[in-house]
Design an enzyme around this catalytic site. Structure first.
Site, short mmCIF file in Angstrom:
data_model
loop_
_atom_site.label_atom_id
_atom_site.label_comp_id
_atom_site.label_asym_id
_atom_site.label_seq_id
_atom_site.Cartn_x
_atom_site.Cartn_y
_atom_site.Cartn_z
N GLU A 89 0.83 -1.22 0.00
CA GLU A 89 0.00 0.00 0.00
C GLU A 89 0.86 1.26 0.00
OE1 GLU A 89 -3.07 0.29 2.99
OE2 GLU A 89 -4.40 -1.03 1.88
N HIS A 115 9.47 -26.62 -0.03
CA HIS A 115 8.91 -27.85 -0.60
C HIS A 115 7.71 -27.56 -1.51
CE1 HIS A 115 11.35 -30.62 1.91
NE2 HIS A 115 11.49 -29.49 2.58
N LYS A 128 -14.22 -0.60 -4.31
CA LYS A 128 -15.36 -0.24 -3.47
C LYS A 128 -16.41 0.48 -4.31
CE LYS A 128 -12.63 0.63 0.68
NZ LYS A 128 -12.18 1.65 1.61
O1 PA5 Z 1 -3.75 0.96 5.72
C1 PA5 Z 1 -4.84 1.40 5.45
O2 PA5 Z 1 -5.05 2.63 5.50
C2 PA5 Z 1 -5.99 0.50 5.10
O3 PA5 Z 1 -5.61 -0.81 4.99
C3 PA5 Z 1 -7.06 0.61 6.18
O4 PA5 Z 1 -6.50 0.26 7.41
C4 PA5 Z 1 -8.24 -0.30 5.86
O5 PA5 Z 1 -8.76 0.02 4.61
C5 PA5 Z 1 -9.32 -0.16 6.93
O6 PA5 Z 1 -9.76 1.17 7.00
P1 PA5 Z 1 -10.58 1.67 8.24
O7 PA5 Z 1 -9.76 1.56 9.45
O8 PA5 Z 1 -10.93 3.11 7.92
O9 PA5 Z 1 -11.82 0.80 8.34
#
Ligand code: PA5
Length: 443
Positions: free
Chosen positions: A282, A303, A418
């Protein structure tokens, strides 16, 4: 402190090119320290091990005690950065089989990290007849996966306990001031914990996001923070380890490698690898750039995936292994009468020694196969060691991202699926998009 070993990589690289990359890393460090880079609103994690909110930390410990004393099961609801860190630390320090162990702490189930109805139903049935507490974690408070799961578990808690008792069993970790979850918590009287504004999800394990479930599992969160603090002080004082690591990653990327494989020889680190994958994917995977993080547990995956790595990995990947210098829980191999398996030459040997020889043998074999290997090590697989590793990787990832020339603290690509999902589900406001997508799908 995390040590970085590049003994087997150094002879294979072009020294001049590496030096240039290392210079870029120094510039990236300045960008981070001077807060002049993209996403600099999200640098709260840098000083977190020193500046964390002491009152909130005490409240986390109190809540954890309350949960330990009043619940058989803690249901942790969250996705991405809102669950991976907690689960990674619990499995690394307690076990992958934490819930099967004989213990005086509650079972901990993670849910709301997918939209699978069977996973949800399974956790509901595991809670039957048990005293439960729920920790719902969402910075935005609107993420679909945890929101669906929270509906279910809120109803379960409400149906099982009085309104007053139910309110004591639901803990919300979310934004300090705003959002659906914050509003609901205020209305219903649920305890709330804060995801700081300046800490993104994947950098949030050392806030209440990770610390509450981790403390419920009986893990010493003071020692975890101490490991992170000492590592932070080393990183900010210019320790070479994270900087060399960031430089090599970018050097390899520039020279055509596209995958970084995180390796551990301890199966309990499998979820830690998942946390690492989110942190790097990310943070760096944007603007058409970035190394794709993958992971292996060795010798298990030798393996299954070992063949590919050995003979076809060289153009694609390098490996970053995490090693613990000491083994606290060893096993001595016994002599077997008749020596039918031919293993008596190992009689009296610690199994950790065999694991270490497997590591060294693999390192040499993969290096021969053109897959370069780094080794990152800490002394012990304990709270202090894991806290050190968390900070090391967060820091290295941020510096590496700035070296790559991207914003390591946003995740614009996460929104696309989304948007399509909401349109296909018929969410109000997505009508045009729904028509377009349905046409594309031939519906
Ligand atoms: O690292 C990030 O920002 C994302 O992975 C969020 O943690 C994830 O999308 C969950 O978001 P939220 O905490 O707003 O529900």
């Amino acid at each position: 402190m995390v040590k970085f070993n590049d003994t087997y990589v150094r002879p294979l690289i072009n020294g001049g090119e590496y030096k240039n990359m290392r210079q870029k890393v120094s510039e990236a460090v300045d960008t981070l320290k001077n807060k002049t880079g993209a996403g600099s609103d999200y640098l709260g994690w840098v000083d977190l091990p020193e500046n964390y909110d002491r009152d909130e930390f005490s409240r986390i410990k109190e809540a954890a005690e309350y949960i330990k004393n009043n619940a058989d099961v803690l249901v942790v609801i969250g996705i991405g950065g809102s669950y991976l860190g907690a689960r990674a630390v619990i499995e690394a320090l307690k076990s992958q089989n934490y819930n099967l162990l004989k213990k005086d702490t509650p079972q901990i189930y993670f849910i709301g990290n997918s939209i699978s109805p069977s996973s949800l139903n399974e956790i509901v049935s595991l809670c039957e007849g048990k005293d439960i507490a729920v920790n719902v974690i969402s910075k935005s408070g609107t993420t679909t996966e945890p929101a669906i799961a929270f509906r279910v578990f809120r109803e379960l808690v409400n149906s099982k306990y009085s309104k007053e008792e139910a309110a004591k069993r639901i803990f919300c970790t979310t934004d300090k001031n705003k959002g659906t979850l914050k509003e609901l918590a205020e209305k219903e009287g649920y305890a709330t914990f804060v995801v700081p504004d300046d800490v993104g999800g994947r950098y949030s394990v050392l806030t209440a996001v990770g610390l509450l479930p981790i403390a419920v599992a009986g893990i010493d969160i003071d020692a975890l923070m101490k490991g992170a603090l000492d590592e932070r002080n080393a990183c900010l004082s210019g320790d070479e380890a994270p900087l060399s690591y960031a430089a090599y990653r970018n050097y390899f990327y520039k020279n055509g490698k596209r995958l970084e494989c995180f390796i551990s020889y301890e199966p309990c680190m499998a979820m830690f690898n998942e946390w690492l994958k989110q942190l790097f994917a990310e943070s760096e995977g944007k603007d058409g750039k970035g190394l794709f993080p993958v992971s292996c547990i060795f010798s298990t995956d030798l393996h299954s995936l070992g063949q590919f790595i050995q003979e076809s990995g060289s153009t694609l990947m390098f490996e970053t292994a995490v090693k613990f210098e000491k083994c606290e829980n060893d096993y001595v191999i016994k002599t077997q009468e008749g020596n039918l398996d031919g293993l008596n030459f190992l009689s009296g040997e610690n199994m950790s020694v065999v694991n270490e020889k497997a590591r060294l043998g693999t390192l040499l074999a993969h290096t021969d196969g053109g897959v370069e290997n780094f080794v990152l090590s800490v002394d012990n697989l304990d709270e202090y060691g894991i806290g050190s590793l968390i900070y090391f990787f967060e820091y290295a990832c941020a510096v590496s991202g700035y070296t790559l020339g991207i914003n390591p603290f946003n995740q614009p690509g996460v929104e696309s699926y989304k948007k399509n999902m909401f349109a296909l589900l018929g969410k109000p406001g997505y009508e045009d998009e729904k028509e377009r997508l349905e046409k594309q799908l031939g519906l």
